[in-house]
Design a protein around this motif. Structure first.
Motif, PDB file in Angstrom:
ATOM      1  N   SER A 123       0.835  -1.195   0.000  1.00  0.00           N
ATOM      2  CA  SER A 123       0.000   0.000   0.000  1.00  0.00           C
ATOM      3  C   SER A 123       0.875   1.252   0.000  1.00  0.00           C
ATOM      4  N   PHE A 124       0.363   2.314  -0.568  1.00  0.00           N
ATOM      5  CA  PHE A 124       1.020   3.618  -0.582  1.00  0.00           C
ATOM      6  C   PHE A 124       1.357   4.044   0.844  1.00  0.00           C
ATOM      7  N   GLN A 125       2.597   4.514   1.038  1.00  0.00           N
ATOM      8  CA  GLN A 125       3.045   5.010   2.342  1.00  0.00           C
ATOM      9  C   GLN A 125       3.032   6.544   2.287  1.00  0.00           C
ATOM     10  N   PRO A 126       2.036   7.178   2.888  1.00  0.00           N
ATOM     11  CA  PRO A 126       1.813   8.605   2.617  1.00  0.00           C
ATOM     12  C   PRO A 126       2.722   9.600   3.335  1.00  0.00           C
ATOM     13  N   ASP A 127       3.399   9.196   4.416  1.00  0.00           N
ATOM     14  CA  ASP A 127       4.138  10.195   5.205  1.00  0.00           C
ATOM     15  C   ASP A 127       5.199  10.908   4.371  1.00  0.00           C
ATOM     16  N   HIS A 128       5.331  12.191   4.592  1.00  0.00           N
ATOM     17  CA  HIS A 128       6.356  13.032   3.965  1.00  0.00           C
ATOM     18  C   HIS A 128       6.233  13.116   2.445  1.00  0.00           C
ATOM     19  N   THR A 129       5.116  12.703   1.868  1.00  0.00           N
ATOM     20  CA  THR A 129       4.984  12.793   0.418  1.00  0.00           C
ATOM     21  C   THR A 129       4.049  13.938   0.057  1.00  0.00           C
ATOM     22  N   GLU A 130       4.285  14.494  -1.131  1.00  0.00           N
ATOM     23  CA  GLU A 130       3.439  15.576  -1.640  1.00  0.00           C
ATOM     24  C   GLU A 130       1.987  15.096  -1.750  1.00  0.00           C
ATOM     25  N   LEU A 131       1.818  13.908  -2.287  1.00  0.00           N
ATOM     26  CA  LEU A 131       0.472  13.367  -2.478  1.00  0.00           C
ATOM     27  C   LEU A 131      -0.241  13.178  -1.137  1.00  0.00           C
ATOM     28  N   GLY A 132       0.474  12.607  -0.175  1.00  0.00           N
ATOM     29  CA  GLY A 132      -0.115  12.359   1.133  1.00  0.00           C
ATOM     30  C   GLY A 132      -0.509  13.651   1.826  1.00  0.00           C
TER      31      GLY A 132
ATOM     32  N   GLN B  27      -0.991  16.791   0.370  1.00  0.00           N
ATOM     33  CA  GLN B  27      -1.971  17.621  -0.342  1.00  0.00           C
ATOM     34  C   GLN B  27      -3.356  17.003  -0.364  1.00  0.00           C
ATOM     35  N   HIS B  28      -3.418  15.696  -0.455  1.00  0.00           N
ATOM     36  CA  HIS B  28      -4.725  15.043  -0.597  1.00  0.00           C
ATOM     37  C   HIS B  28      -5.164  14.334   0.670  1.00  0.00           C
ATOM     38  N   ARG B  29      -4.361  14.503   1.743  1.00  0.00           N
ATOM     39  CA  ARG B  29      -4.685  13.890   3.041  1.00  0.00           C
ATOM     40  C   ARG B  29      -5.083  12.418   2.897  1.00  0.00           C
ATOM     41  N   ILE B  30      -4.257  11.686   2.152  1.00  0.00           N
ATOM     42  CA  ILE B  30      -4.536  10.266   1.964  1.00  0.00           C
ATOM     43  C   ILE B  30      -4.004   9.499   3.169  1.00  0.00           C
ATOM     44  N   THR B  31      -4.847   8.656   3.738  1.00  0.00           N
ATOM     45  CA  THR B  31      -4.380   7.826   4.852  1.00  0.00           C
ATOM     46  C   THR B  31      -4.039   6.449   4.309  1.00  0.00           C
ATOM     47  N   GLU B  32      -3.171   5.769   5.015  1.00  0.00           N
ATOM     48  CA  GLU B  32      -2.706   4.484   4.519  1.00  0.00           C
ATOM     49  C   GLU B  32      -3.810   3.440   4.552  1.00  0.00           C
ATOM     50  N   ALA B  33      -3.810   2.550   3.556  1.00  0.00           N
ATOM     51  CA  ALA B  33      -4.791   1.467   3.512  1.00  0.00           C
ATOM     52  C   ALA B  33      -4.615   0.576   4.746  1.00  0.00           C
TER      53      ALA B  33
END
Ligand code: SF4
Length: 409
Positions: free
Chosen positions: A249-258, A260-266
């Motif tokens: 699963s996508f690891q959102p910490d410290h990423t632009e995507l995480g 800007q889009h407030r994506i939480t990890e699956a």
């Protein structure tokens, strides 16, 4: 309808995209697990779960691709950018061999200042020193990057890298093989879906074996996850060159995507459902790895009941997903403990999934290793001396490689 699809899978049938979606959305999680476990059992009735001792080395963090889900890369000219020197890589290989390791998983950013000849020289130097040590190197987007940089076709790049010592290609950089998603992740520029698949097609035709991956949990739909699996299944039908599939699963910490889009990890359940579905859809893949590096040891262990038959790599070094927040680490003893506690026999393997033997840590007296190593100590951005032998393309690269004409004694 889901019951009919479940019956079809139980009877050994191949699911189409609509049926896979039905399972993914509506089959109860334990049932998905049972279906996947039954397929794993058919393919691997001996109840062996494998792992490999290798080292994941990121030779440079400088990258022009700038994927918005990546927390690892640094821009050209960044003070934190690095390229590992040949001597640093040799030291890492020595350490890997000392703990029973057999290969380097070598991947890095798309660094415009590293020409094809740098890779060829590196691979030759490694093979000269360590003839039996394997190089599982350069994911398809890196091969496409080298093709663009050198203005040579992908087939020529693969041919030259193989001649220099490349043994196999890791399946990284696939993310989701649907161009709508790749555009949104800013990775359309590094390699399109067709380009990724074409590198693998050419590699398989050249006799190389490769792996395949999927990173889910960003901006893709369920349908697009399944389309990704279908594209891999089609290529595997055509070439038979993939040894294994790995999903995480996508690891959102410290990423632009995480951010800007407030994506939480699956969640863990979503991971296990995705893993189980991939075992069902990818009926022509022999091996599925558990991604405990991103999911943790406990979910990694559960993966063995949801279709996985392999625990991946003993972790000596990992920098990319760690940069994005994942910090799980298991040494060989811990991996073996998890495998055996799940009711399997633990065996070491190579990239071709040939069994190399029993766990080696006891015989070697390997000390416990519970922290990840790093590619470079923090703040160390020295430029390796051999880099001055290669023409730099970027202004920053040229400045870094200026050799003093009259060194002061
Ligand atoms: S994922 Fe790879 S290609 Fe994309 S920015 Fe990070 S290092 Fe570069």
């Amino acid at each position: 309808m889901v019951d009919a699809v479940i019956d079809k899978v139980r009877a050994g049938g191949r699911v189409n995209a609509a049926e896979a979606l039905e399972l993914y959305r509506h089959a109860p999680t334990p049932v998905l697990g049972q279906l996947a476990d039954a397929i794993r059992e058919r393919k691997h009735p001996e109840r062996v779960a494998t792992y490999i001792i290798d080292r994941n080395v990121n030779y440079t963090n400088v990258c022009v691709a700038k994927c918005n889900f990546c927390a690892f890369y640094r821009e050209v000219g960044s003070p934190d950018g690095y390229v590992l020197g040949f001597d640093e890589l040799f030291a890492k290989i020595d350490e890997t061999i000392a703990v029973g390791g057999v290969q380097l998983l070598l991947q890095g950013g798309h660094n415009p200042d590293l020409p094809l000849s740098w890779y060829e020289d590196l691979f030759r130097a490694v093979k000269e020193r360590y003839p039996d040590f394997k190089l599982h190197a350069l994911s398809p987007p890196e091969v496409v990057h080298l093709s663009r940089l050198s203005q040579l076709p992908v087939t020529a790049i693969i041919e030259r890298l193989v001649a220099a010592g490349m043994d196999s290609i890791p399946g990284g950089g696939a993310e989701i093989l649907v161009d709508r998603v790749r555009k949104l992740l800013h990775c359309y520029g590094k390699a399109t879906s067709d380009e990724w698949l074409d590198v693998m097609r050419h590699a398989h035709r050249a006799g190389l074996r490769t792996t395949a991956t999927m990173m889910y949990g960003t901006v893709e739909s369920d349908e697009e996850r399944i389309e990704h699996m279908m594209r891999l299944r089609d290529l595997q039908d055509e070439t038979g060159g993939f040894t294994a599939f790995i999903t995480w699963s996508f690891q959102p910490d410290h990423t632009e995507l995480g951010q800007q889009h407030r994506i939480t990890e699956a969640t863990g359940v979503e991971y296990l459902r995705t893993l189980a579905l991939s075992r069902i859809v990818l009926d022509n893949f022999d091996n599925l790895q558990a991604s405990w590096v991103t999911q943790g040891g406990k979910v990694g262990q559960l993966s063995l009941a949801y279709g996985a038959n392999d625990m991946g790599s003993v972790m000596i070094e990992e920098n990319v997903v760690r940069a994005a927040g994942a910090s799980y680490c298991m040494d060989e003893l811990e991996i073996v403990r998890n495998i055996e506690d799940a009711g399997f026999v633990a065996k070491r393997r190579n990239m071709h999934y040939e069994i190399l033997g029993d766990p080696i840590y006891k015989a070697l007296g390997v000390p416990r290793m519970l922290e990840l190593a790093t590619a470079r100590e923090e703040g160390d951005t020295h430029v390796p001396s051999e880099l001055v032998n290669y023409p730099a393309r970027s202004r920053a690269g040229k400045q870094l490689r200026v050799v003093p004409r009259n060194p002061v004694n």
